[in-house]
Enzyme design. Structure first.
Site, PDB file in Angstrom:
ATOM      1  CG  LEU A   5      46.223  28.269  32.748  1.00 35.64           C
ATOM      2  CD1 LEU A   5      45.233  29.439  32.744  1.00 35.64           C
ATOM      3  CD2 LEU A   5      47.478  28.661  33.521  1.00 35.64           C
TER       4      LEU A   5
ATOM      5  CG  ASN B 130      45.167  19.465  27.366  1.00 31.27           C
ATOM      6  OD1 ASN B 130      45.194  20.624  27.801  1.00 31.27           O
ATOM      7  ND2 ASN B 130      46.230  18.689  27.342  1.00 31.27           N
TER       8      ASN B 130
ATOM      9  CG  ASN C 274      53.815  14.718  22.370  1.00 30.17           C
ATOM     10  OD1 ASN C 274      54.555  14.605  21.400  1.00 30.17           O
ATOM     11  ND2 ASN C 274      52.536  14.403  22.324  1.00 30.17           N
TER      12      ASN C 274
ATOM     13  CG  ASP D  83      53.398  22.569  25.193  1.00 29.45           C
ATOM     14  OD1 ASP D  83      52.352  22.476  25.864  1.00 29.45           O
ATOM     15  OD2 ASP D  83      53.829  21.639  24.481  1.00 29.45           O
TER      16      ASP D  83
HETATM   17 ZN   LIG Z   1      50.666  19.969  21.927  1.00 28.42          ZN
END
Ligand SMILES: [Zn+2]
Lengths: 333, 437
Positions: free
Chosen positions: B62, B93, B279, B306
């Site tokens: 988000l 992250n 990724n 993701d």
């Molecule tokens: Zn990841």
């Protein structure tokens, strides 16, 4: 052909046409007045995100000898120093009215982005992108091969029946990728020679043979007698990432020295795209031997790049002009 | 006159089964059966629509706090609602990293204020995602956000000792470590899947073994310390083999696959268009086949998006310079329909399991992923499986324009989403946020 991004953009006829036009361009370069009026009023931008004086000068000479206006634009690679972005640079060039953009970039695919992202309209010529391709280098190599192996008057000929070994750091080499594609298109047999660490995973699908044994290849035991051997530049720092143990061992196993030179058939030539690491991938004796075409490759580079600029820009000028080779005959009597 | 918050879903097909009516009131499913009386409820014509429990995403970026130019909790959860989700797990992250109770509770509170879905913050495993020492996992678990999923996603917990300790430590509060399996040394500078296409394109390879070796190590660690392990975005056929083996041994491992790894391959990278940079990277057709089969047979438990929105300038550049990631919330269900339902690999019940029940169970999310039955929370999504739509990034609710499906026609459309009885999406368009009562 709108752009030259990859050697795969050329089919056999297209590749032979470039070589034929280049031969005519080379002939004009023997004259006292080298300059042709062909691209008068057209603008060629040399956009170099990566230092390569020799390639830039080669393109600059090619464009100027065709009377094009040349703008040299040396940008700091955005991936390195966060300078101006590729997109913003492209928009600037578009505003300048660039007819062709010759781009050199440390990122593989950067010329593809320039050609396909809709930022500019001009023709894009890949002058080397990352570890991807360097198609004009492959064209000048093919031109050199044809001159030596087929003959001065080789118009219309390809490289069928010729066998070329490409030796060294294939993994990181844009020259190797373009040469494998182009030489295969032109009918030559290619064998790549490298330590296994310097061949990419997936090389098995390339249209060529591979070997780890330089002596065997040079002696003709692997792919038959060679007509040419092309040595690739190897960066000594690669040993820090364990691609090979030491410069000395690399040189011992994969360097072209006087002993290995004698394994070649008498007619076979020695090539190197430059700049050379003398003492690493090639010894002074090999580099300076009469078989070496290394200096000639440089002058052939100008002729080939003149041909590419001419073909791309004359094709872009519209259908009224007819087959490009016909025009080439007119302007290059 | 209709009472607010009362909805009668007329003639919907729960899990694709026979048509029935569902009456939603006060956040619950209060009646089910044919021919229910409206009794003041707003009637939704559900003819031809499939009803599933609201979708639960275990893996959403988000971007708030820190990269509000790429996404906010508000815009991301709007996108989630439009995609049929009623709960998302917000990855850690962010800037600052969600490695303290303060940050996870800020995200949790922003989610409640937004009112489009449950927002379940994921806590970082290590301080600053640096892989050096454990974050205060217990404090995050005990706080208001009640964190149960911990992940350094974006980075792998590479140190085997640290991974072991994390797996052990979270057992005290029924947590789970969600590993981003990527050996950092084997992927130094990696740009795309290492194989035939990377060889041609001259892009540095991200080998399958970099994922598989970490998965092999971590399932063995999970077995050794008898802990739960969750594997993010599994992308290779080899990973599937290892997970199948681990499950056969009774190891408590669960795994997710993204929609894009179910549909796209590394062939897309030939365009050098960074919209395909992600990724783990797009893999081969053989990997795609193995992932679909694994999702069908339960080796892979869930589909997780993701969802990774990026600011335009982070994608409008050369490949090597571009950010990794794709948006996914608003296309996930359609991609799953195309790859799993329309291929006959899963039915709607199976999709409900992989996109709702299983992720809710793994994340220990109460009130989500429940059956469509009387007395259960009214988290419901209505889908028109016959619809077809062309993907238009500019029409999306996410701030990110980096969908890999631009211009592609996809099957199925979310018609309505009910989040605890409140319609966040109506007639395929965003309706209103749910206000806390
Ligand atoms: Zn990841």
């Amino acid at each position: 052909m709108r752009h030259l991004l990859s050697a795969a953009d050329l089919d056999r006829a297209g590749a032979v046409e470039v070589l034929d036009v280049a031969a005519r361009m080379a002939a004009t370069q023997q004259r006292e007045i080298k300059k042709l009026p062909t691209l008068r009023g057209r603008t060629v931008v040399n956009l170099f995100f990566e230092d390569s004086t020799r390639t830039r000068i080669s393109f600059e000479a090619a464009a100027k000898r065709l009377s094009a206006d040349v703008i040299n634009f040396t940008a700091r690679g955005s991936s390195v120093s966060k300078g101006e972005s590729l997109k913003d640079t492209a928009l600037t060039l578009e505003a300048m009215g660039a007819d062709a953009v010759v781009v050199r970039h440390s990122a593989s695919g950067a010329p593809h982005r320039l050609a396909t992202a809709g930022w500019i309209r001009g023709a894009v010529i890949n002058a080397g992108d990352g570890t991807h391709e360097h198609p004009t280098q492959a064209l000048l190599d093919a031109f050199t091969l044809r001159r030596h192996l087929v003959g001065e008057d080789a118009s219309g000929a390809d490289l069928a029946g010729q066998t070329v070994a490409i030796v060294g750091d294939v993994l990181h080499s844009r020259v190797a990728r373009s040469n494998v594609l182009l030489l295969h298109t032109l009918g030559a047999r290619v064998v790549l020679v490298a330590p296994p660490t310097l061949l990419p995973v997936g090389v098995g699908r390339w249209p060529c043979a591979t070997s780890y044994d330089l002596d065997g290849v040079l002696a003709g035991d692997v792919a038959g007698p060679l007509d040419a051997v092309m040595m690739l530049r190897v960066q000594g720092e690669r040993m820090n990432a364990a691609y090979f143990p030491s410069r000395r061992e690399y040189s011992r196993r994969y360097g072209l020295d006087a002993r290995r030179l004698r394994l070649l058939p008498p007619h076979a030539i020695v090539m190197h795209p430059g700049p050379m690491n003398r003492g690493l991938e090639i010894s002074a004796e090999a580099a300076d031997s009469p078989r070496s075409t290394i200096v000639e490759q440089v002058s052939n580079g100008v002729a080939v790049r003149m041909a590419v600029l001419f073909l791309l820009l004359s094709a872009a000028s519209g259908p009224a002009s007819g087959p490009a080779t016909e025009i080439a005959k007119e302007i290059v009597p | 006159m209709t009472a607010p918050g009362h909805h009668l879903l007329r003639g919907v097909r729960p899990l694709g089964g026979d048509p029935t009516d569902l009456l939603l009131r006060d956040g619950l499913i209060v009646e089910a059966g044919r021919g229910l009386a409206a009794a003041g409820a707003r009637v939704i014509d559900g003819d031809g629509l499939v009803a599933l429990p609201g979708l639960v995403d275990l893996h959403t970026h988000l971007r708030e706090p820190g990269r509000e130019d790429a996404e906010t909790v508000e815009t991301g959860t709007r996108a989630a609602a439009l995609g049929g989700f009623t709960a998302v797990h917000a990855m850690a992250n962010t800037e600052p990293v969600a490695d303290t109770a303060g940050v996870v509770e800020q995200v949790w509170r922003l989610g409640r204020e937004a009112g489009w879905t449950d927002v379940r913050p994921v806590g970082a495993v290590t301080v600053g995602l640096r892989g050096e020492r454990l974050a205060e996992l217990g404090t995050m678990a005990d706080g208001a956000a009640a964190v149960r999923v911990f992940s350094d996603d974006g980075r792998c917990v590479g140190d085997p000792v640290l991974m072991r300790r994390a797996l052990e430590y979270v057992k005290a509060f029924d947590g789970v470590i969600a590993q981003h399996p990527q050996d950092p040394r084997l992927t130094d500078g990696a740009q795309m899947h290492e194989g035939d296409v990377s060889a041609v394109l001259g892009l540095a390879g991200w080998p399958a073994v970099a994922e598989e070796s970490i998965i092999a190590r971590d399932v063995l660690l999970a077995e050794h310390v008898r802990s739960r392990l969750h594997l993010c975005h599994v992308s290779t056929a080899g990973s599937v083999e290892i997970i199948r083996w681990a499950k056969g041994r009774g190891i408590a491992v669960t795994a997710e696959v993204t929609p894009h790894h179910l549909l796209l391959t590394d062939e897309e990278v030939r365009s050098y268009d960074p919209v395909f940079k992600v990724n783990p990277p797009l893999r081969t057709a053989d990997d795609v086949r193995a992932l679909r089969e694994a999702l069908a047979d339960g080796t892979i438990d869930v589909v997780a998006t993701d969802h990774a929105p990026h600011a335009g300038e982070d994608k409008d550049c050369e490949w090597a310079d571009a950010a990794e990631g794709m948006t996914g919330l608003e296309t996930a269900l359609s991609v799953v329909q195309a790859t799993m339902l329309d291929t006959g690999l899963l039915d709607w019940a199976g999709i409900a399991c992989r996109l709702s029940a299983a992720p809710a169970r793994i994340g220990r999310v109460t009130g989500q992923g429940r059956p469509l039955a009387v007395g259960e929370p009214a988290n419901v999504v209505l889908i028109d499986p016959a619809a077809r739509r062309r993907v238009d990034p500019s029409a999306m609710a996410t701030t990110g324009r980096n969908t890999p499906y631009r211009g592609r026609e996809l099957p199925g459309a979310v018609v309505a989403t009910f989040y605890r009885g409140h319609p966040t999406v109506c007639d395929g368009a965003l309706a209103t946020r749910r206000e806390e009562s």
